[in-house]
Each structure stands twice: as structure tokens, then as C-alpha cells.
Design a protein around this motif. Structure first.
Motif, short mmCIF file in Angstrom:
data_model
loop_
_atom_site.label_atom_id
_atom_site.label_comp_id
_atom_site.label_asym_id
_atom_site.label_seq_id
_atom_site.Cartn_x
_atom_site.Cartn_y
_atom_site.Cartn_z
N VAL A 1 0.84 -1.18 0.03
CA VAL A 1 -0.06 0.08 -0.08
C VAL A 1 0.87 1.34 -0.15
CG1 VAL A 1 -1.85 1.16 1.20
CG2 VAL A 1 -1.69 -1.31 1.26
N SER A 2 0.75 2.14 -1.09
CA SER A 2 1.57 3.31 -1.05
C SER A 2 1.25 4.24 -0.15
CB SER A 2 1.08 4.12 -2.30
OG SER A 2 1.62 3.17 -3.48
N CYS A 3 2.21 5.12 0.46
CA CYS A 3 1.59 5.98 1.61
C CYS A 3 2.68 7.00 1.53
CB CYS A 3 1.80 5.29 3.18
SG CYS A 3 3.31 4.56 3.33
N GLU A 4 2.55 8.33 2.34
CA GLU A 4 3.45 9.29 2.47
C GLU A 4 3.79 9.55 3.96
OE1 GLU A 4 2.43 12.89 0.30
OE2 GLU A 4 1.80 11.90 -1.43
N LEU A 5 5.13 9.54 4.22
CA LEU A 5 5.25 9.63 5.68
C LEU A 5 5.78 11.33 5.88
CD1 LEU A 5 8.20 7.00 6.05
CD2 LEU A 5 5.63 6.88 6.72
N GLU A 6 5.18 11.66 7.20
CA GLU A 6 5.69 12.86 7.56
C GLU A 6 7.20 13.41 7.38
OE1 GLU A 6 3.40 14.96 8.07
OE2 GLU A 6 1.63 13.71 7.84
N ALA A 7 7.55 14.65 7.64
CA ALA A 7 8.83 15.08 7.58
C ALA A 7 9.64 14.78 8.62
CB ALA A 7 9.00 16.38 7.35
N GLN B 1 13.50 10.77 11.38
CA GLN B 1 13.79 9.78 12.40
C GLN B 1 14.32 8.29 11.65
OE1 GLN B 1 10.41 9.28 14.55
NE2 GLN B 1 10.64 11.13 15.40
N ALA B 2 13.67 8.25 10.54
CA ALA B 2 13.97 7.01 9.66
C ALA B 2 15.41 7.22 9.03
CB ALA B 2 13.05 6.79 8.82
N HIS B 3 15.93 8.31 8.54
CA HIS B 3 17.07 8.44 7.73
C HIS B 3 18.05 8.52 8.93
CE1 HIS B 3 19.63 11.35 5.21
NE2 HIS B 3 20.10 10.05 5.06
N LYS C 1 9.69 10.82 0.10
CA LYS C 1 8.42 10.77 1.04
C LYS C 1 7.32 9.91 0.74
CE LYS C 1 6.04 14.41 -1.77
NZ LYS C 1 5.25 15.65 -1.73
N TYR C 2 7.70 9.00 -0.78
CA TYR C 2 6.71 8.10 -1.10
C TYR C 2 7.27 6.66 -0.92
CZ TYR C 2 5.16 11.88 -3.91
OH TYR C 2 4.36 13.13 -4.73
N SER C 3 6.55 5.96 0.24
CA SER C 3 6.90 4.87 0.58
C SER C 3 5.88 3.52 0.51
CB SER C 3 7.37 4.79 2.32
OG SER C 3 8.26 5.95 2.36
N THR C 4 5.84 2.52 0.94
CA THR C 4 4.93 1.30 1.00
C THR C 4 4.72 0.68 2.26
OG1 THR C 4 6.57 0.06 -0.11
CG2 THR C 4 5.25 0.99 -1.83
N TYR C 5 3.62 0.25 2.63
CA TYR C 5 3.30 -0.37 3.70
C TYR C 5 3.13 -2.00 3.27
CZ TYR C 5 2.95 3.46 6.73
OH TYR C 5 3.51 4.67 7.44
N SER C 6 3.36 -3.09 3.95
CA SER C 6 2.77 -4.30 3.97
C SER C 6 2.70 -4.94 5.29
CB SER C 6 3.99 -5.15 3.32
OG SER C 6 5.04 -5.21 4.02
N ASN C 7 1.80 -6.16 5.04
CA ASN C 7 1.34 -6.66 6.41
C ASN C 7 2.15 -7.87 6.88
OD1 ASN C 7 -0.80 -4.93 6.51
ND2 ASN C 7 -2.22 -6.41 5.28
N CYS C 8 3.20 -8.21 5.98
CA CYS C 8 3.83 -9.69 6.38
C CYS C 8 5.28 -9.34 5.69
CB CYS C 8 2.94 -10.64 6.04
SG CYS C 8 3.99 -12.18 6.32
N TYR C 9 6.13 -10.07 6.52
CA TYR C 9 7.56 -9.79 5.97
C TYR C 9 8.40 -11.32 6.44
CZ TYR C 9 11.86 -7.70 4.37
OH TYR C 9 13.12 -7.32 3.69
N ILE C 10 9.13 -11.81 5.59
CA ILE C 10 10.25 -12.85 5.68
C ILE C 10 11.35 -12.48 6.19
CG2 ILE C 10 10.84 -15.16 4.97
CD1 ILE C 10 8.17 -15.56 3.65
N LEU C 11 12.09 -12.88 7.20
CA LEU C 11 13.29 -12.35 7.28
C LEU C 11 14.12 -13.47 8.42
CD1 LEU C 11 15.51 -10.27 7.42
CD2 LEU C 11 14.47 -9.25 9.31
N ASN C 12 15.17 -14.09 8.11
CA ASN C 12 15.85 -14.92 8.85
C ASN C 12 15.18 -16.16 8.99
OD1 ASN C 12 18.12 -13.05 8.99
ND2 ASN C 12 17.36 -12.13 11.04
N GLY C 13 14.35 -16.67 8.10
CA GLY C 13 13.78 -17.93 8.27
C GLY C 13 12.37 -17.90 9.13
N HIS C 14 12.01 -16.51 9.39
CA HIS C 14 10.66 -16.41 10.30
C HIS C 14 9.68 -15.41 9.47
CE1 HIS C 14 12.40 -18.18 13.82
NE2 HIS C 14 13.73 -17.72 13.63
N LYS C 15 8.37 -15.86 9.72
CA LYS C 15 7.56 -14.96 9.15
C LYS C 15 6.90 -13.92 10.05
CE LYS C 15 4.74 -16.74 6.22
NZ LYS C 15 3.59 -17.71 5.74
N PHE C 16 7.02 -12.74 10.04
CA PHE C 16 6.47 -11.66 10.88
C PHE C 16 5.31 -11.17 10.33
CE2 PHE C 16 11.07 -11.88 11.68
CZ PHE C 16 11.05 -11.99 13.00
#
Length: 250
Positions: free
Chosen positions: A103-109, A114-116, A180-195
């Protein structure tokens, strides 16, 4: 049930370790044999034929290296591995895989800032620049993060004029910060685990929304474990088609 612990200890003393007399593996193996029965009039023959066919397929599959078999196929939660070289920034090539729609989204400044700064402080190639900035700006206490971002941007821009290596290109993209254009997702696989994010995890029986981050305590320099529940999987976009995945936690 009160004397169960006593009886179990007595059985272990008499017959030895449990894996020598446990019936569960035998029952699983018999269940597999039962699934091979195709003709109920001749169950023994069906089991024998199915067992021979399974052994033949197992033997042949060990020599089929270019075909996906049960011996060489990746695991269900395989994240792709870390693909990078010495001239790459590992933070742009971390293993992981998004699941589901984005899902596309726009983050605040302030969120982008903070992320940077979080990405910069957790990148190995940027640590020498952080140390140099700390030595040259000892008296700077307030707004040090913003000043470092501007200082790092100017420093990398000067290096980029004379050096066109891949490392400098990656540092140049990193110094410019995320768009400022980012994306959201509900699930992510990392290090053999599904979050899963918290909203999705509430509908599932297996809970995989908890995370632990190891930090440092300024007082005694001991590791401190910060536990939380992550609510979003954010994919930040950088210039030159580079990306960084972050977990937003509460």
C-alpha cells in the motif's frame, strides 16, 4: 496424576532414554504406509509397491540437481539470502521478502528524518563518518542529528565529484535520504521467520508480531533489550532505485 512424575522417572530408569522405546515415530511411519494402500483387497502388496516407488523416486531425486526436489528446494520461509559485494552497502541488500499487497503512503517530515538518522547510525560504512563528525563537533549537543545529516550530505557530495565507485554511489543515495513516497505491507519474511503486523496477528493463532532490539546503555555500557510489537512494515525508497525495510514498533 499426582504420582505421574514418579512413574515417569521409574520408567526412564528401567527402559532407558525415551527415543529407544517411544512409539510416536513408529506410528507416523505406519500412517505413511497406510496412505500407500490403493487396493484394500491387497494392502500388503500396495504398501510394498508404494514403498519401492518412493525409494526409487528418492534415489533419482538425489541426482536431479537442476530440478526442484525435496532435497534442494528452499525452505518455506526462505528470505533470499544476502547478495552483496565489498563495494556495496549491506543495508541496501539485506535479506528479506515482502508478502501480500503493498500500500502506497506518504510519511511525515519528522518520520522521514527519524528513519534516515536511524539508518545512518546502523550502517557500517557510515560509522567512520559518525566518528569524524563527533571529533570535529564536540560542543554540538542540540540538533546534532540534523547537523550530521547535512554534514554527511556535503561530505559525500564532495567525494562523489571525484570518485564514481559503486560504494560512493551507494553512499550518495544514502546521504540524500529517503523519498516521501513509501509502501506498507502486512507480512515480511526475515531470517527464516514470518513476521505479521499486530492487526493481522490478532486473527491468527501463531503470534509473530513481537520483536527484540539490542541497545546500549550509556551508564554502564551494558546491552539493554528493548521489546515491542511492530505495527507496520515500511519500505523506504531512495534514489537510484534503492530501498530499505524498517519495522515500526510500539
Amino acid at each position: 496424576m499426582i504420582h505421574l512424575a514418579i512413574h515417569l522417572a521409574g520408567e526412564a530408569e528401567i527402559v532407558g532414554p525415551i527415543h529407544y522405546w517411544w512409539m510416536y515415530p513408529i506410528e507416523r511411519w505406519l500412517y505413511f504406509f497406510k496412505s500407500l494402500i490403493g487396493n484394500r483387497a491387497c494392502p500388503e502388496c500396495s504398501i510394498a509397491e508404494g514403498y519401492i516407488a518412493n525409494e526409487c523416486m528418492t534415489l533419482c531425486s538425489r541426482y536431479l540437481h537442476r530440478i526442484n526436489t525435496k532435497f534442494n528446494r528452499p525452505e518455506g520461509n526462505y528470505d533470499g539470502g544476502l547478495a552483496t559485494s565489498n563495494e556495496d552497502l549491506s543495508i541496501f541488500y539485506l535479506p528479506g521478502k515482502n508478502l501480500g499487497a503493498k500500500v502506497s503512503c506518504e510519511l511525515e517530515a519528522n518520520e522521514l528524518e527519524q528513519a534516515h538518522i536511524y539508518i545512518l547510525k546502523n550502517c557500517d560504512k557510515v560509522i567512520p563518518y559518525l566518528q569524524e563528525f563527533a571529533q570535529n563537533h564536540i560542543d554540538t549537543v542540540q540538533n546534532s542529528d540534523q547537523e550530521f545529516i547535512e554534514w554527511f550530505k556535503d561530505m559525500v557530495a564532495q567525494l562523489h565529484k571525484t570518485d564514481n565507485s559503486r560504494l560512493i554511489e551507494n553512499l550518495f543515495s544514502l546521504s540524500r535520504g529517503p523519498t516521501k513516497y513509501s509502501t506498507y505491507s502486512n507480512c515480511y519474511i526475515l531470517n527464516g521467520h514470518k513476521f505479521h503486523i499486530e492487526d493481522l496477528d490478532q486473527m491468527l493463532r501463531t503470534k509473530n508480531c513481537g520483536v527484540v532490539v539490542v541497545g546500549e546503555n550509556d551508564k554502564d555500557s551494558e546491552n539493554v533489550y528493548y521489546c515491542g510489537i511492530f505495527t507496520d512494515v515500511i519500505e523506504l525508497q531512495f534514489i537510484s532505485n534503492r530501498r530499505v525495510i524498517l519495522f515500526r514498533c510500539t
